[in-house]
Design an enzyme around this catalytic site. Structure first.
Site, PDB file in Angstrom:
ATOM      1  N   TRP A 178     -53.863 -33.382  -5.888  1.00 10.49           N
ATOM      2  CA  TRP A 178     -53.157 -34.200  -4.908  1.00 10.49           C
ATOM      3  C   TRP A 178     -51.878 -33.457  -4.527  1.00 10.49           C
ATOM      4  O   TRP A 178     -51.135 -33.018  -5.402  1.00 10.49           O
ATOM      5  CB  TRP A 178     -52.795 -35.590  -5.458  1.00 10.49           C
ATOM      6  CG  TRP A 178     -51.846 -36.268  -4.507  1.00 10.49           C
ATOM      7  CD1 TRP A 178     -52.161 -36.779  -3.277  1.00 10.49           C
ATOM      8  CD2 TRP A 178     -50.433 -36.425  -4.667  1.00 10.49           C
ATOM      9  NE1 TRP A 178     -51.016 -37.239  -2.663  1.00 10.49           N
ATOM     10  CE2 TRP A 178     -49.949 -37.043  -3.490  1.00 10.49           C
ATOM     11  CE3 TRP A 178     -49.534 -36.120  -5.690  1.00 10.49           C
ATOM     12  CZ2 TRP A 178     -48.605 -37.340  -3.303  1.00 10.49           C
ATOM     13  CZ3 TRP A 178     -48.182 -36.421  -5.503  1.00 10.49           C
ATOM     14  CH2 TRP A 178     -47.733 -37.034  -4.322  1.00 10.49           C
ATOM     15  N   GLU A 219     -57.649 -35.968  -3.960  1.00 10.87           N
ATOM     16  CA  GLU A 219     -57.112 -37.308  -3.670  1.00 10.87           C
ATOM     17  C   GLU A 219     -56.404 -37.342  -2.318  1.00 10.87           C
ATOM     18  O   GLU A 219     -55.509 -36.543  -2.057  1.00 10.87           O
ATOM     19  CB  GLU A 219     -56.128 -37.692  -4.789  1.00 10.87           C
ATOM     20  CG  GLU A 219     -55.440 -39.033  -4.577  1.00 10.87           C
ATOM     21  CD  GLU A 219     -54.491 -39.390  -5.724  1.00 10.87           C
ATOM     22  OE1 GLU A 219     -54.164 -38.505  -6.539  1.00 10.87           O
ATOM     23  OE2 GLU A 219     -54.076 -40.570  -5.789  1.00 10.87           O
ATOM     24  N   LYS A 221     -54.291 -39.478   0.862  1.00 12.19           N
ATOM     25  CA  LYS A 221     -53.183 -40.432   0.927  1.00 12.19           C
ATOM     26  C   LYS A 221     -52.881 -40.775   2.377  1.00 12.19           C
ATOM     27  O   LYS A 221     -53.211 -40.000   3.284  1.00 12.19           O
ATOM     28  CB  LYS A 221     -51.960 -39.818   0.257  1.00 12.19           C
ATOM     29  CG  LYS A 221     -50.847 -40.802  -0.037  1.00 12.19           C
ATOM     30  CD  LYS A 221     -49.837 -40.256  -1.027  1.00 12.19           C
ATOM     31  CE  LYS A 221     -48.721 -41.268  -1.202  1.00 12.19           C
ATOM     32  NZ  LYS A 221     -47.773 -40.867  -2.233  1.00 12.19           N
ATOM     33  N   ASP A 252     -57.450 -43.491  -4.331  1.00 11.00           N
ATOM     34  CA  ASP A 252     -56.395 -44.255  -5.009  1.00 11.00           C
ATOM     35  C   ASP A 252     -56.238 -45.518  -4.181  1.00 11.00           C
ATOM     36  O   ASP A 252     -56.026 -45.434  -2.966  1.00 11.00           O
ATOM     37  CB  ASP A 252     -55.110 -43.405  -5.021  1.00 11.00           C
ATOM     38  CG  ASP A 252     -53.928 -44.102  -5.676  1.00 11.00           C
ATOM     39  OD1 ASP A 252     -53.684 -45.277  -5.347  1.00 11.00           O
ATOM     40  OD2 ASP A 252     -53.224 -43.455  -6.481  1.00 11.00           O
ATOM     41  N   HIS A 255     -53.608 -45.961  -1.453  1.00 13.46           N
ATOM     42  CA  HIS A 255     -53.486 -44.932  -0.425  1.00 13.46           C
ATOM     43  C   HIS A 255     -54.184 -45.238   0.891  1.00 13.46           C
ATOM     44  O   HIS A 255     -54.619 -44.342   1.604  1.00 13.46           O
ATOM     45  CB  HIS A 255     -54.001 -43.594  -0.976  1.00 13.46           C
ATOM     46  CG  HIS A 255     -53.094 -43.025  -2.021  1.00 13.46           C
ATOM     47  ND1 HIS A 255     -53.231 -41.763  -2.532  1.00 13.46           N
ATOM     48  CD2 HIS A 255     -52.014 -43.561  -2.642  1.00 13.46           C
ATOM     49  CE1 HIS A 255     -52.289 -41.540  -3.430  1.00 13.46           C
ATOM     50  NE2 HIS A 255     -51.548 -42.623  -3.521  1.00 13.46           N
ATOM     51  N   HIS A 279     -58.376 -43.802  -8.637  1.00 11.70           N
ATOM     52  CA  HIS A 279     -57.073 -44.055  -9.253  1.00 11.70           C
ATOM     53  C   HIS A 279     -56.815 -45.536  -9.079  1.00 11.70           C
ATOM     54  O   HIS A 279     -56.687 -46.008  -7.940  1.00 11.70           O
ATOM     55  CB  HIS A 279     -55.963 -43.262  -8.545  1.00 11.70           C
ATOM     56  CG  HIS A 279     -55.699 -41.932  -9.161  1.00 11.70           C
ATOM     57  ND1 HIS A 279     -54.686 -41.112  -8.749  1.00 11.70           N
ATOM     58  CD2 HIS A 279     -56.300 -41.305 -10.211  1.00 11.70           C
ATOM     59  CE1 HIS A 279     -54.683 -40.015  -9.496  1.00 11.70           C
ATOM     60  NE2 HIS A 279     -55.658 -40.101 -10.386  1.00 11.70           N
ATOM     61  N   ASP A 287     -47.671 -48.549  -1.067  1.00 21.98           N
ATOM     62  CA  ASP A 287     -48.174 -47.818  -2.233  1.00 21.98           C
ATOM     63  C   ASP A 287     -47.133 -47.839  -3.350  1.00 21.98           C
ATOM     64  O   ASP A 287     -46.577 -46.816  -3.725  1.00 21.98           O
ATOM     65  CB  ASP A 287     -48.492 -46.371  -1.802  1.00 21.98           C
ATOM     66  CG  ASP A 287     -49.040 -45.531  -2.932  1.00 21.98           C
ATOM     67  OD1 ASP A 287     -49.680 -46.101  -3.836  1.00 21.98           O
ATOM     68  OD2 ASP A 287     -48.835 -44.304  -2.918  1.00 21.98           O
ATOM     69  N   ASP A 289     -47.265 -48.600  -6.552  1.00 22.06           N
ATOM     70  CA  ASP A 289     -47.655 -48.210  -7.908  1.00 22.06           C
ATOM     71  C   ASP A 289     -47.204 -49.194  -8.977  1.00 22.06           C
ATOM     72  O   ASP A 289     -46.657 -48.815 -10.010  1.00 22.06           O
ATOM     73  CB  ASP A 289     -47.188 -46.777  -8.215  1.00 22.06           C
ATOM     74  CG  ASP A 289     -48.116 -45.746  -7.592  1.00 22.06           C
ATOM     75  OD1 ASP A 289     -49.323 -45.814  -7.852  1.00 22.06           O
ATOM     76  OD2 ASP A 289     -47.639 -44.886  -6.826  1.00 22.06           O
ATOM     77  N   ASP A 319     -53.330 -45.136 -12.472  1.00 24.63           N
ATOM     78  CA  ASP A 319     -52.236 -44.361 -11.874  1.00 24.63           C
ATOM     79  C   ASP A 319     -51.189 -45.315 -11.319  1.00 24.63           C
ATOM     80  O   ASP A 319     -51.361 -45.873 -10.237  1.00 24.63           O
ATOM     81  CB  ASP A 319     -52.763 -43.448 -10.749  1.00 24.63           C
ATOM     82  CG  ASP A 319     -51.638 -42.687 -10.072  1.00 24.63           C
ATOM     83  OD1 ASP A 319     -50.559 -42.535 -10.679  1.00 24.63           O
ATOM     84  OD2 ASP A 319     -51.826 -42.250  -8.914  1.00 24.63           O
TER      85      ASP A 319
HETATM   86  C1  RNT Z   1     -49.427 -40.061  -5.492  1.00 21.41           C
HETATM   87  C2  RNT Z   1     -50.770 -39.996  -6.117  1.00 21.41           C
HETATM   88  C3  RNT Z   1     -50.860 -39.191  -7.367  1.00 21.41           C
HETATM   89  C4  RNT Z   1     -49.698 -39.420  -8.304  1.00 21.41           C
HETATM   90  C5  RNT Z   1     -49.857 -38.793  -9.669  1.00 21.41           C
HETATM   91  C6  RNT Z   1     -48.563 -38.743 -10.414  1.00 21.41           C
HETATM   92  O1  RNT Z   1     -49.331 -40.967  -4.479  1.00 21.41           O
HETATM   93  O2  RNT Z   1     -51.255 -41.286  -6.342  1.00 21.41           O
HETATM   94  O3  RNT Z   1     -52.071 -39.433  -7.987  1.00 21.41           O
HETATM   95  O4  RNT Z   1     -49.447 -40.774  -8.487  1.00 21.41           O
HETATM   96  O5  RNT Z   1     -50.454 -37.576  -9.568  1.00 21.41           O
HETATM   97 ZN    ZN Z   2     -53.090 -41.487  -7.414  1.00 22.86          ZN
END
Ligand code: RNT
Ligand code: ZN
Length: 409
Positions: A178, A219, A221, A252, A255, A279, A287, A289, A319
């Site tokens: 990523w 990955e 985004k 993810d 994303h 993820h 996003d 997290d 994640d």
């Molecule tokens: C970032 C991605 C990625 C990170 C990690 C730390 O938006 O989700 O996966 O969160 O690699």
């Molecule tokens: Zn991620």
């Protein structure tokens, strides 16, 4: 409680024993970076790349020993099969530090030892952020050839480390690429950075690696903080790249645009890719997290994995990063939520519900779905924890650990 639940699910045509067996076997890759707010040990630069942790809860792990102790505590409170998910920034240098372009397997020997003693596989992530060479948040797509060269070397170095993890642990290593690359404001050239990203990835992946033990994932985004207008590694780019190069796409669930759901994308990707990776996170308005909870979308994602019969084709990883609460609890709560959602999905009478859909009996389908929501799910989860020797009340253990260990840091 469990025998009552077993009977209740039997009435739906569901075998709870089979569900527990599948749950126990399915690995979840536990991300190490919740433990220290994504700082790592190599250069300890401020976090960048459009991702951010917020909060100042005490007890952040600041050394490999502290992080390993916290992971141990978390693992002791998480049932089932786990893997350890590391970032390259968690390299452990005894003596001379080296740049990310020059890291070697030996810088991860302590992690291999840690994993070996606990019978864990290891997954890996090159770290293309929080580093002086991530200039203006550009890495593999940078117009500066020297910057690209540095990160290409990093990618190649990480592939060798992934092979080392697979060899040493005897378990396949999923290595996820990523990059944060993007622009805050409207770019004048969208194809240039994407072409450079494609060529950089091609160069990294030209290194021969063992495709039977190392799975490369990519990955995508939609945007990052400060990178709102353009993301090089967009969904279309990553999916097309993965498809054309025979690597694995990673989704993810933070994303995508807020009304898009990863649960709806899983079946589409599974028809065309031998494997996909996820993820699991919780996006609150963006996003953000947040820690994964047993919410509707997490359940829906796991239902799709189960309904597609794809438990062995989907790499599951967590994640997220929340620095405002106890970090060990964040890990345990998030991973347990993934597992609970998986159990919830496994306790669905899948064949019966599909038949109702195909017969057009949508009234019945709705009612069965609603009845399932109040079935004695909790009793089956408790039985699982009990069989795994993991306490149901993990908060008490976490509070004691906070008092004895985290607060003394
Ligand atoms: C970032 C991605 C990625 C990170 C990690 C730390 O938006 O989700 O996966 O969160 O690699
Ligand atoms: Zn991620």
């Amino acid at each position: 409680m469990y025998s009552y639940a077993k009977e209740a699910y039997k009435k739906f045509g569901v075998d709870t024993e089979r569900a527990l067996e599948l749950l126990k076997r399915t690995p979840v890759s536990v991300h190490c970076w919740q433990g220290d707010d994504v700082v790592g040990f190599d250069c300890r630069e401020a976090l960048s790349g459009g991702i951010q942790t917020t909060g100042r809860y005490p007890g952040r792990a600041t050394t490999p020993e502290e992080l390993m102790a916290d992971l141990d505590k978390a693992f002791s409170l998480i049932p089932g099969k786990k893997k350890l998910n590391l970032h390259a920034s968690y390299a452990i240098f005894d003596g001379e530090p080296v740049g990310r372009d020059a890291i070697e397997p030996r810088h991860f020997a302590k992690w291999v030892e840690f994993a070996g003693e606990r019978d864990l596989g290891i997954d890996f992530n090159p770290t293309f952020f929080a580093h002086p060479m991530a200039k203006d948040n550009l890495t593999l797509s940078s117009p500066d050839a020297a910057v690209r060269r540095y990160w290409i070397a990093h990618g190649k170095a990480c592939l060798r480390i992934a092979e080392y993890f697979a060899r040493e642990t005897g378990e396949p290593c999923v290595i996820n690429f990523w990059i944060p690359d993007g622009y805050k404001d409207l770019p004048a050239d969208r194809i240039g950075p994407r072409r450079r990203f494609m060529e950089s990835l091609d160069e990294i992946l030209s290194v021969p690696y063992d495709r039977s033990s190392v799975y490369v994932t990519l990955e995508s985004k939609v945007f990052g903080i400060g990178l709102e207008s353009y993301t090089v590694g967009s969904a279309e780019f990553c999916l097309s790249y993965a498809d054309s190069r025979g690597i694995t796409p990673l989704m993810d669930n933070g994303h995508y645009h807020p009304t898009e759901t990863v649960s709806d994308k899983i079946s589409a990707l599974l028809l065309f890719h031998p494997r996909i990776a996820l993820h699991l996170t919780r996006a609150v308005r963006w996003d953000s997290d947040h820690v994964v909870l047993l919410d509707d979308e997490t359940k829906e994602i796991m239902k799709e994995v189960v309904r597609c019969g794809a438990l062995d084709r989907v790499f599951l990883a967590t994640d997220y990063f929340d620095a405002s609460i106890n970090r060990v609890s964040a890990l345990v709560t998030g991973v347990r939520s993934v597992q609970k959602a998986l159990l919830y999905a496994l306790l669905e009478p899948g064949e019966r519900m599909k038949a109702l859909q195909d017969r057009g009996e949508t009234t019945e389908l709705m009612v069965v779905g609603e009845e399932l929501k109040t079935a004695p799910f909790g009793a089956v989860w408790q039985e699982y924890l009990c069989r795994e020797g993991v306490p149901e009340d993990y908060l008490r253990e976490i509070k004691a650990y906070e008092k004895e260990v985290l607060k003394t840091r």
